[in-house]
Scaffold this motif. Sequence first.
Motif, PDB file in Angstrom:
ATOM      1  N   ASP A  77      37.908  43.717  30.720  1.00 22.50           N
ATOM      2  CA  ASP A  77      38.518  43.899  29.414  1.00 22.50           C
ATOM      3  C   ASP A  77      37.636  44.853  28.619  1.00 22.50           C
ATOM      4  N   GLN A 126      38.985  49.458  41.578  1.00 22.48           N
ATOM      5  CA  GLN A 126      38.280  48.276  42.047  1.00 22.48           C
ATOM      6  C   GLN A 126      37.747  48.482  43.465  1.00 22.48           C
ATOM      7  N   THR A 176      38.955  38.228  42.884  1.00 17.81           N
ATOM      8  CA  THR A 176      39.633  39.220  42.050  1.00 17.81           C
ATOM      9  C   THR A 176      38.747  39.537  40.845  1.00 17.81           C
ATOM     10  N   SER A 182      38.273  41.525  37.212  1.00 21.58           N
ATOM     11  CA  SER A 182      39.051  42.057  36.096  1.00 21.58           C
ATOM     12  C   SER A 182      38.100  42.430  34.969  1.00 21.58           C
TER      13      SER A 182
END
Length: 125
Positions: free
Chosen positions: A72, A57, A68, A70
Amino acid sequence: QVQLVESGGGLVQPGGSLRLSCAASGRISSILVMGWYRQAPGKERELAAAVTTGGTQRYSDSVKGRFTISRDNARDSAKDTVELQKTNLKPEDTAVYYCHAAGLIGEGFTAYGSWGQGTQDTVTS
């Protein structure tokens, strides 16, 4: 290449939170990195956060500790999505947020970059 569709965001008061989501379709196996850029009125587009397929990141200094990212992208999944959770929002976070995907495609490993349509986030009291 890939197509990106964004959702989420909107209007929030300072100190509030927003969540952005971006779903990729097309040749998602070619994606190397996904991220969120933002462009405030009168300013250039800048990177807010990004995440590689391997999970590395990166955040801009202005959002570090508050945003934040994220992703998938399970190997056996037919989807690749990236989300940006934004907390402790400030008026200076007001901008159009764009999802971005970059990768390599074809036998010649041609580099590409794809953009979402952008979503307006406004932080105001």
